[in-house]
Design a protein around this motif. Structure first.
Motif, PDB file in Angstrom:
ATOM      1  N   SER A   4       0.819  -1.141  -0.053  1.00 15.16           N
ATOM      2  CA  SER A   4       0.116   0.096   0.054  1.00 15.16           C
ATOM      3  C   SER A   4       0.889   1.402  -0.029  1.00 15.16           C
ATOM      4  CB  SER A   4      -0.957   0.059   1.240  1.00 15.16           C
ATOM      5  OG  SER A   4      -0.227   0.019   2.435  1.00 15.16           O
ATOM      6  N   SER A   5       2.200   1.066   0.218  1.00 14.49           N
ATOM      7  CA  SER A   5       2.984   2.577   0.165  1.00 14.49           C
ATOM      8  C   SER A   5       4.288   1.917  -0.259  1.00 14.49           C
ATOM      9  CB  SER A   5       3.147   2.706   1.764  1.00 14.49           C
ATOM     10  OG  SER A   5       3.768   1.819   2.386  1.00 14.49           O
ATOM     11  N   ASP A   6       5.254   3.064  -0.640  1.00 13.45           N
ATOM     12  CA  ASP A   6       6.624   2.793  -1.264  1.00 13.45           C
ATOM     13  C   ASP A   6       7.249   2.162  -0.073  1.00 13.45           C
ATOM     14  OD1 ASP A   6       5.676   3.855  -3.890  1.00 13.45           O
ATOM     15  OD2 ASP A   6       6.448   5.665  -3.333  1.00 13.45           O
ATOM     16  N   ALA A   7       8.494   1.685  -0.649  1.00  8.23           N
ATOM     17  CA  ALA A   7       9.511   1.013   0.080  1.00  8.23           C
ATOM     18  C   ALA A   7      10.700   0.788  -0.364  1.00  8.23           C
ATOM     19  CB  ALA A   7       8.931  -0.207   0.822  1.00  8.23           C
ATOM     20  N   ILE A   8      11.722   0.955   0.375  1.00  9.39           N
ATOM     21  CA  ILE A   8      13.105   0.925  -0.442  1.00  9.39           C
ATOM     22  C   ILE A   8      13.444  -0.784  -0.178  1.00  9.39           C
ATOM     23  CG2 ILE A   8      15.447   1.539  -0.219  1.00  9.39           C
ATOM     24  CD1 ILE A   8      14.504   4.258   0.298  1.00  9.39           C
ATOM     25  N   LEU A   9      14.004  -1.369  -1.152  1.00 10.36           N
ATOM     26  CA  LEU A   9      14.252  -2.925  -1.014  1.00 10.36           C
ATOM     27  C   LEU A   9      15.823  -2.867  -0.813  1.00 10.36           C
ATOM     28  CD1 LEU A   9      13.361  -5.795  -0.786  1.00 10.36           C
ATOM     29  CD2 LEU A   9      13.474  -5.831  -3.231  1.00 10.36           C
ATOM     30  N   LEU A  10      16.326  -3.637   0.105  1.00 17.62           N
ATOM     31  CA  LEU A  10      17.689  -4.183   0.218  1.00 17.62           C
ATOM     32  C   LEU A  10      17.915  -5.545   0.093  1.00 17.62           C
ATOM     33  CD1 LEU A  10      20.749  -3.304   1.133  1.00 17.62           C
ATOM     34  CD2 LEU A  10      19.852  -3.856   3.501  1.00 17.62           C
ATOM     35  N   LEU A  11      18.594  -5.637  -0.871  1.00 21.40           N
ATOM     36  CA  LEU A  11      18.950  -7.277  -1.282  1.00 21.40           C
ATOM     37  C   LEU A  11      20.288  -7.710  -0.847  1.00 21.40           C
ATOM     38  CD1 LEU A  11      17.425  -9.503  -2.540  1.00 21.40           C
ATOM     39  CD2 LEU A  11      18.218  -8.913  -4.771  1.00 21.40           C
ATOM     40  N   VAL A  12      20.488  -8.692  -0.159  1.00 22.62           N
ATOM     41  CA  VAL A  12      21.666  -9.196   0.187  1.00 22.62           C
ATOM     42  C   VAL A  12      21.915 -10.390  -0.363  1.00 22.62           C
ATOM     43  CG1 VAL A  12      23.243  -9.748   2.317  1.00 22.62           C
ATOM     44  CG2 VAL A  12      21.395  -7.855   2.543  1.00 22.62           C
ATOM     45  N   VAL A  13      23.201 -10.774  -1.111  1.00 25.29           N
ATOM     46  CA  VAL A  13      23.568 -11.734  -1.886  1.00 25.29           C
ATOM     47  C   VAL A  13      24.522 -12.475  -0.857  1.00 25.29           C
ATOM     48  CG1 VAL A  13      24.562 -12.730  -3.783  1.00 25.29           C
ATOM     49  CG2 VAL A  13      23.307 -10.598  -3.961  1.00 25.29           C
ATOM     50  N   GLU A  14      24.329 -13.756  -0.591  1.00 27.52           N
ATOM     51  CA  GLU A  14      25.328 -14.586   0.176  1.00 27.52           C
ATOM     52  C   GLU A  14      25.605 -15.826  -0.414  1.00 27.52           C
ATOM     53  OE1 GLU A  14      23.666 -13.971   4.866  1.00 27.52           O
ATOM     54  OE2 GLU A  14      22.268 -15.037   3.632  1.00 27.52           O
ATOM     55  N   LYS A  15      26.923 -16.315  -0.187  1.00 28.57           N
ATOM     56  CA  LYS A  15      27.219 -17.622  -0.694  1.00 28.57           C
ATOM     57  C   LYS A  15      26.721 -18.706   0.240  1.00 28.57           C
ATOM     58  CE  LYS A  15      31.318 -20.539  -1.756  1.00 28.57           C
ATOM     59  NZ  LYS A  15      31.137 -21.523  -1.073  1.00 28.57           N
ATOM     60  N   ARG A  16      25.889 -19.675  -0.376  1.00 30.95           N
ATOM     61  CA  ARG A  16      25.327 -20.759   0.393  1.00 30.95           C
ATOM     62  C   ARG A  16      26.440 -21.617   0.768  1.00 30.95           C
ATOM     63  NH1 ARG A  16      19.786 -22.950  -2.191  1.00 30.95           N
ATOM     64  NH2 ARG A  16      18.969 -21.063  -2.806  1.00 30.95           N
ATOM     65  N   ALA A  17      26.526 -22.319   2.074  1.00 29.16           N
ATOM     66  CA  ALA A  17      27.401 -23.422   2.446  1.00 29.16           C
ATOM     67  C   ALA A  17      27.364 -24.495   1.756  1.00 29.16           C
ATOM     68  CB  ALA A  17      27.200 -23.677   3.941  1.00 29.16           C
ATOM     69  N   ASN A  18      28.573 -24.820   1.269  1.00 21.48           N
ATOM     70  CA  ASN A  18      28.867 -26.084   0.553  1.00 21.48           C
ATOM     71  C   ASN A  18      27.859 -25.937  -0.846  1.00 21.48           C
ATOM     72  OD1 ASN A  18      30.278 -27.049   2.815  1.00 21.48           O
ATOM     73  ND2 ASN A  18      28.541 -27.823   3.847  1.00 21.48           N
ATOM     74  N   SER A  19      28.081 -24.886  -1.307  1.00 23.53           N
ATOM     75  CA  SER A  19      27.137 -24.774  -2.754  1.00 23.53           C
ATOM     76  C   SER A  19      27.973 -23.816  -3.547  1.00 23.53           C
ATOM     77  CB  SER A  19      26.014 -24.786  -2.560  1.00 23.53           C
ATOM     78  OG  SER A  19      25.038 -24.403  -3.832  1.00 23.53           O
ATOM     79  N   PRO A  20      27.742 -24.131  -5.103  1.00 22.08           N
ATOM     80  CA  PRO A  20      28.211 -22.695  -5.890  1.00 22.08           C
ATOM     81  C   PRO A  20      27.127 -21.868  -5.778  1.00 22.08           C
ATOM     82  CG  PRO A  20      27.894 -24.703  -7.094  1.00 22.08           C
ATOM     83  CD  PRO A  20      27.681 -25.182  -5.592  1.00 22.08           C
ATOM     84  N   MET A  21      26.079 -22.169  -5.471  1.00 23.19           N
ATOM     85  CA  MET A  21      24.871 -21.181  -5.669  1.00 23.19           C
ATOM     86  C   MET A  21      24.746 -20.194  -4.497  1.00 23.19           C
ATOM     87  SD  MET A  21      23.509 -22.836  -8.220  1.00 23.19           S
ATOM     88  CE  MET A  21      21.982 -21.991  -8.327  1.00 23.19           C
ATOM     89  N   VAL A  22      24.097 -18.973  -4.859  1.00 29.43           N
ATOM     90  CA  VAL A  22      24.001 -17.939  -4.040  1.00 29.43           C
ATOM     91  C   VAL A  22      22.551 -17.984  -3.443  1.00 29.43           C
ATOM     92  CG1 VAL A  22      25.537 -16.361  -5.133  1.00 29.43           C
ATOM     93  CG2 VAL A  22      23.178 -16.404  -5.938  1.00 29.43           C
ATOM     94  N   ALA A  23      22.504 -17.347  -1.907  1.00 33.55           N
ATOM     95  CA  ALA A  23      21.029 -17.247  -1.387  1.00 33.55           C
ATOM     96  C   ALA A  23      21.139 -15.589  -1.323  1.00 33.55           C
ATOM     97  CB  ALA A  23      21.395 -17.848  -0.115  1.00 33.55           C
ATOM     98  N   PHE A  24      19.616 -15.414  -1.174  1.00 37.97           N
ATOM     99  CA  PHE A  24      19.298 -13.962  -1.070  1.00 37.97           C
ATOM    100  C   PHE A  24      18.755 -13.519   0.214  1.00 37.97           C
ATOM    101  CE2 PHE A  24      19.536 -14.849  -5.601  1.00 37.97           C
ATOM    102  CZ  PHE A  24      20.365 -13.807  -6.123  1.00 37.97           C
ATOM    103  N   GLN A  25      18.812 -12.595   0.976  1.00 38.66           N
ATOM    104  CA  GLN A  25      18.097 -11.931   1.985  1.00 38.66           C
ATOM    105  C   GLN A  25      17.568 -10.661   1.485  1.00 38.66           C
ATOM    106  OE1 GLN A  25      19.224 -11.972   6.375  1.00 38.66           O
ATOM    107  NE2 GLN A  25      21.389 -12.766   5.305  1.00 38.66           N
ATOM    108  N   SER A  26      16.270 -10.285   1.833  1.00 36.51           N
ATOM    109  CA  SER A  26      15.714  -8.919   1.434  1.00 36.51           C
ATOM    110  C   SER A  26      15.088  -8.213   2.628  1.00 36.51           C
ATOM    111  CB  SER A  26      14.667  -9.249   0.275  1.00 36.51           C
ATOM    112  OG  SER A  26      13.598  -9.946   0.865  1.00 36.51           O
ATOM    113  N   PHE A  27      15.072  -7.027   2.736  1.00 44.14           N
ATOM    114  CA  PHE A  27      14.695  -6.092   3.786  1.00 44.14           C
ATOM    115  C   PHE A  27      14.084  -4.906   3.335  1.00 44.14           C
ATOM    116  CE2 PHE A  27      18.378  -8.631   5.025  1.00 44.14           C
ATOM    117  CZ  PHE A  27      18.004  -9.019   6.196  1.00 44.14           C
ATOM    118  N   ALA A  28      13.143  -4.552   3.938  1.00 41.41           N
ATOM    119  CA  ALA A  28      12.505  -3.408   3.101  1.00 41.41           C
ATOM    120  C   ALA A  28      12.443  -2.214   4.221  1.00 41.41           C
ATOM    121  CB  ALA A  28      10.809  -3.573   3.111  1.00 41.41           C
ATOM    122  N   PHE A  29      12.851  -1.197   3.318  1.00 39.43           N
ATOM    123  CA  PHE A  29      12.700   0.226   4.558  1.00 39.43           C
ATOM    124  C   PHE A  29      11.379   0.926   3.935  1.00 39.43           C
ATOM    125  CE2 PHE A  29      17.418  -0.322   4.323  1.00 39.43           C
ATOM    126  CZ  PHE A  29      17.887  -0.402   5.439  1.00 39.43           C
TER     127      PHE A  29
END
Length: 159
Positions: A4-29
């Motif tokens: 319903s309102s605007d927000a600023i999205l913070l996206l954090v990229v992380e290396k997954r343990a024991n994997s070549p893939m990445v994981a993401f965390q997201s946070f909204a301000f």
């Protein structure tokens, strides 16, 4: 459904343990006109953080000359959350023996990032950091950010 309102999205990229893939965390301000508080995202990016659940300790920063007359507020903040905090100076720490002064201004967003692991010491990064009056030149902030991005990509992609 859209928010319903605007927000600023913070996206954090992380290396997954024991994997070549990445994981993401997201946070909204959440954004709102003129806020009287600062907003802080408190993020745990310590590699191998599956152990004990740490807390970030935030307490009022009190100058030596004020210690006798002022009582200090102390809060324990959980990681991976966004908080609204009154503007001012705070002592932030993960461990009781290493405090860092954090200056927060109203109507601004900040990231407090717990880093380390895999041979690196645990540390707390604050971005953007409100520099004290005798601050380093502005270009040093950009150099710090470029270094952080380079280190993050090197850790994510194993280079």
């Amino acid at each position: 459904e859209l928010p319903s309102s605007d927000a600023i999205l913070l996206l954090v990229v992380e290396k997954r343990a024991n994997s070549p893939m990445v994981a993401f965390q997201s946070f909204a301000f959440p954004s709102s006109g003129e806020r009287k508080e600062a907003q802080i995202a408190v993020i745990n990016a310590l590699e191998g953080n599956a152990g004990a659940v740490p807390k970030l300790t935030m307490e009022d920063h009190i100058e030596a000359k004020q210690e006798q007359t002022v009582s200090k507020r102390v809060e324990q903040l959980s990681f991976n959350r966004v908080y609204s905090v009154e503007e001012g100076s705070y002592d932030a720490s993960i461990a009781t023996d290493s405090k860092q002064v954090v200056r927060l201004a109203k109507n601004k967003n900040y990231v407090l990032l717990r880093t380390g692991g895999n041979g690196f010491d645990e540390s707390l990064l604050v971005f953007p950091s409100e520099a004290p009056p005798q601050a380093a030149p502005q270009h040093s902030v950009m150099a710090w950010f470029k270094g952080l991005v380079h280190t993050s990509f090197a850790r994510v992609f194993g280079q």
